[in-house]
Design a protein around this motif. Structure first.
Motif, PDB file in Angstrom:
ATOM      1  N   GLN A   1       0.849  -1.184   0.000  1.00  0.00           N
ATOM      2  CA  GLN A   1       0.000   0.000   0.000  1.00  0.00           C
ATOM      3  C   GLN A   1       0.889   1.239   0.000  1.00  0.00           C
ATOM      4  N   ARG A   2       0.589   2.147  -0.922  1.00  0.00           N
ATOM      5  CA  ARG A   2       1.280   3.436  -0.910  1.00  0.00           C
ATOM      6  C   ARG A   2       0.657   4.256   0.209  1.00  0.00           C
ATOM      7  N   VAL A   3       1.515   4.810   1.072  1.00  0.00           N
ATOM      8  CA  VAL A   3       1.014   5.515   2.246  1.00  0.00           C
ATOM      9  C   VAL A   3       1.644   6.888   2.376  1.00  0.00           C
ATOM     10  N   ARG A   4       0.936   7.763   3.054  1.00  0.00           N
ATOM     11  CA  ARG A   4       1.512   9.063   3.430  1.00  0.00           C
ATOM     12  C   ARG A   4       2.319   8.934   4.708  1.00  0.00           C
ATOM     13  N   GLU A   5       1.886   7.995   5.557  1.00  0.00           N
ATOM     14  CA  GLU A   5       2.611   7.673   6.784  1.00  0.00           C
ATOM     15  C   GLU A   5       2.070   6.359   7.312  1.00  0.00           C
ATOM     16  N   ALA A   6       2.885   5.684   8.124  1.00  0.00           N
ATOM     17  CA  ALA A   6       2.450   4.420   8.716  1.00  0.00           C
ATOM     18  C   ALA A   6       3.298   4.117   9.944  1.00  0.00           C
TER      19      ALA A   6
ATOM     20  N   ARG B   1       6.516   0.162  -9.556  1.00  0.00           N
ATOM     21  CA  ARG B   1       6.339   1.576  -9.892  1.00  0.00           C
ATOM     22  C   ARG B   1       4.941   2.062  -9.516  1.00  0.00           C
ATOM     23  N   ILE B   2       4.839   2.572  -8.290  1.00  0.00           N
ATOM     24  CA  ILE B   2       3.541   3.075  -7.820  1.00  0.00           C
ATOM     25  C   ILE B   2       3.610   4.517  -7.317  1.00  0.00           C
ATOM     26  N   PHE B   3       4.760   5.159  -7.547  1.00  0.00           N
ATOM     27  CA  PHE B   3       4.899   6.567  -7.161  1.00  0.00           C
ATOM     28  C   PHE B   3       4.887   7.432  -8.416  1.00  0.00           C
ATOM     29  N   ALA B   4       4.305   8.608  -8.282  1.00  0.00           N
ATOM     30  CA  ALA B   4       4.075   9.482  -9.437  1.00  0.00           C
ATOM     31  C   ALA B   4       5.357  10.106  -9.969  1.00  0.00           C
ATOM     32  N   ASP B   5       5.389  10.230 -11.296  1.00  0.00           N
ATOM     33  CA  ASP B   5       6.449  11.005 -11.945  1.00  0.00           C
ATOM     34  C   ASP B   5       5.970  12.453 -12.088  1.00  0.00           C
ATOM     35  N   GLU B   6       6.688  13.249 -12.858  1.00  0.00           N
ATOM     36  CA  GLU B   6       6.352  14.663 -13.018  1.00  0.00           C
ATOM     37  C   GLU B   6       4.994  14.883 -13.688  1.00  0.00           C
ATOM     38  N   GLN B   7       4.536  13.898 -14.458  1.00  0.00           N
ATOM     39  CA  GLN B   7       3.228  13.999 -15.120  1.00  0.00           C
ATOM     40  C   GLN B   7       2.112  13.360 -14.299  1.00  0.00           C
ATOM     41  N   GLY B   8       2.429  12.896 -13.107  1.00  0.00           N
ATOM     42  CA  GLY B   8       1.419  12.286 -12.252  1.00  0.00           C
ATOM     43  C   GLY B   8       1.147  10.815 -12.556  1.00  0.00           C
ATOM     44  N   ARG B   9       1.943  10.208 -13.423  1.00  0.00           N
ATOM     45  CA  ARG B   9       1.778   8.793 -13.761  1.00  0.00           C
ATOM     46  C   ARG B   9       2.618   7.937 -12.823  1.00  0.00           C
ATOM     47  N   MET B  10       2.125   6.758 -12.485  1.00  0.00           N
ATOM     48  CA  MET B  10       2.864   5.846 -11.608  1.00  0.00           C
ATOM     49  C   MET B  10       4.044   5.260 -12.388  1.00  0.00           C
ATOM     50  N   ASN B  11       5.202   5.871 -12.235  1.00  0.00           N
ATOM     51  CA  ASN B  11       6.391   5.478 -12.984  1.00  0.00           C
ATOM     52  C   ASN B  11       7.629   5.279 -12.127  1.00  0.00           C
ATOM     53  N   HIS B  12       7.544   5.503 -10.816  1.00  0.00           N
ATOM     54  CA  HIS B  12       8.725   5.396  -9.963  1.00  0.00           C
ATOM     55  C   HIS B  12       8.506   4.374  -8.850  1.00  0.00           C
ATOM     56  N   GLY B  13       9.584   3.662  -8.523  1.00  0.00           N
ATOM     57  CA  GLY B  13       9.574   2.743  -7.399  1.00  0.00           C
ATOM     58  C   GLY B  13      10.060   3.431  -6.136  1.00  0.00           C
ATOM     59  N   ALA B  14      10.051   2.703  -5.046  1.00  0.00           N
ATOM     60  CA  ALA B  14      10.429   3.250  -3.740  1.00  0.00           C
ATOM     61  C   ALA B  14      11.855   3.785  -3.721  1.00  0.00           C
TER      62      ALA B  14
ATOM     63  N   GLY C   1      -4.072   7.520  -2.018  1.00  0.00           N
ATOM     64  CA  GLY C   1      -4.693   7.220  -3.312  1.00  0.00           C
ATOM     65  C   GLY C   1      -6.160   6.849  -3.198  1.00  0.00           C
ATOM     66  N   PRO C   2      -6.533   5.754  -2.670  1.00  0.00           N
ATOM     67  CA  PRO C   2      -5.725   4.635  -2.183  1.00  0.00           C
ATOM     68  C   PRO C   2      -5.084   3.862  -3.335  1.00  0.00           C
ATOM     69  N   VAL C   3      -3.864   3.414  -3.082  1.00  0.00           N
ATOM     70  CA  VAL C   3      -3.122   2.605  -4.049  1.00  0.00           C
ATOM     71  C   VAL C   3      -2.672   1.344  -3.316  1.00  0.00           C
ATOM     72  N   THR C   4      -3.198   0.201  -3.752  1.00  0.00           N
ATOM     73  CA  THR C   4      -2.905  -1.076  -3.110  1.00  0.00           C
ATOM     74  C   THR C   4      -2.723  -2.140  -4.189  1.00  0.00           C
ATOM     75  N   PHE C   5      -1.653  -2.940  -4.070  1.00  0.00           N
ATOM     76  CA  PHE C   5      -1.387  -4.006  -5.036  1.00  0.00           C
ATOM     77  C   PHE C   5      -1.020  -5.291  -4.326  1.00  0.00           C
ATOM     78  N   TRP C   6      -1.395  -6.418  -4.931  1.00  0.00           N
ATOM     79  CA  TRP C   6      -1.070  -7.761  -4.474  1.00  0.00           C
ATOM     80  C   TRP C   6       0.090  -8.256  -5.328  1.00  0.00           C
ATOM     81  N   LEU C   7       1.229  -8.573  -4.712  1.00  0.00           N
ATOM     82  CA  LEU C   7       2.377  -9.092  -5.437  1.00  0.00           C
ATOM     83  C   LEU C   7       2.672 -10.511  -4.976  1.00  0.00           C
ATOM     84  N   GLU C   8       3.065 -11.329  -5.910  1.00  0.00           N
ATOM     85  CA  GLU C   8       3.518 -12.680  -5.581  1.00  0.00           C
ATOM     86  C   GLU C   8       4.875 -12.892  -6.226  1.00  0.00           C
ATOM     87  N   SER C   9       5.683 -13.710  -5.584  1.00  0.00           N
ATOM     88  CA  SER C   9       6.986 -14.043  -6.118  1.00  0.00           C
ATOM     89  C   SER C   9       7.145 -15.547  -6.060  1.00  0.00           C
ATOM     90  N   TYR C  10       7.571 -16.116  -7.168  1.00  0.00           N
ATOM     91  CA  TYR C  10       7.712 -17.587  -7.244  1.00  0.00           C
ATOM     92  C   TYR C  10       9.152 -17.967  -7.418  1.00  0.00           C
TER      93      TYR C  10
END
Length: 146
Positions: free
Chosen positions: A6-11, A53-66, A137-146
């Motif tokens: 989850q992308r958060v403002r604080e936690a 990549r769930i953080f906004a770039d200069e155009q507001g698109r989700m293009n950056h990682g943590a 956002g809310p911005v929430t994603f489910w990731l799996e790794s195999y």
């Protein structure tokens, strides 16, 4: 392994009325291990969490990682993500990794995060934790790794 990010403002995470982890803008990663997971699976999931990549770039698109934006990460073990909820009204946990295997996998996940990025904060495996967050956002994603 599974991560609900989850992308958060604080936690923050609190155990026995003591705040044990806190981040500003960033990600909360709720993490569960499943029986087939290995150290490599844990390392790969950490890579994905940091690069997703769930953080906004200069155009507001989700293009950056943590890493790119210097976001904090709060990693919290949560075996209930591996619950079998397909039938009935009570979750089953046969799809979750046993605690004696899951704890070291969570530790490997956290170690990989810490090796690649800062700040990294964590909850505590097996503890009764209270997690507070402001979902962005809310911005929430489910990731799996195999």
């Amino acid at each position: 392994m599974i991560a609900l990010i989850q992308r958060v403002r604080e936690a923050h995470v609190t155990i026995d009325s003591v705040r044990v982890g806190r981040i500003g803008p960033g990600l909360v990663a709720l993490v569960a291990a499943v029986p087939d997971d290995t150290e490599q699976t844990a390392q790969r999931l950490a890579e994905r969490v940091l690069a997703y990549r769930i953080f906004a770039d200069e155009q507001g698109r989700m293009n950056h990682g943590a890493i790119a934006v210097g976001a904090g990460v709060l990693a919290v073990p949560q075996f209930t993500l591996a619950a079998d909820t397909r039938r009935g009204n009570r979750p089953g946990f046969s799809r979750a990794c046993p605690p004696d295997r899951a704890a070291p996998l969570f530790d490997t996940f956290v170690a990989e995060l810490q090796q690649r990025h800062a700040p990294i904060e964590t909850g505590r495996f097996g503890a009764d934790m209270q997690v507070g967050l402001v979902n962005d956002g809310p911005v929430t994603f489910w990731l799996e790794s195999y």
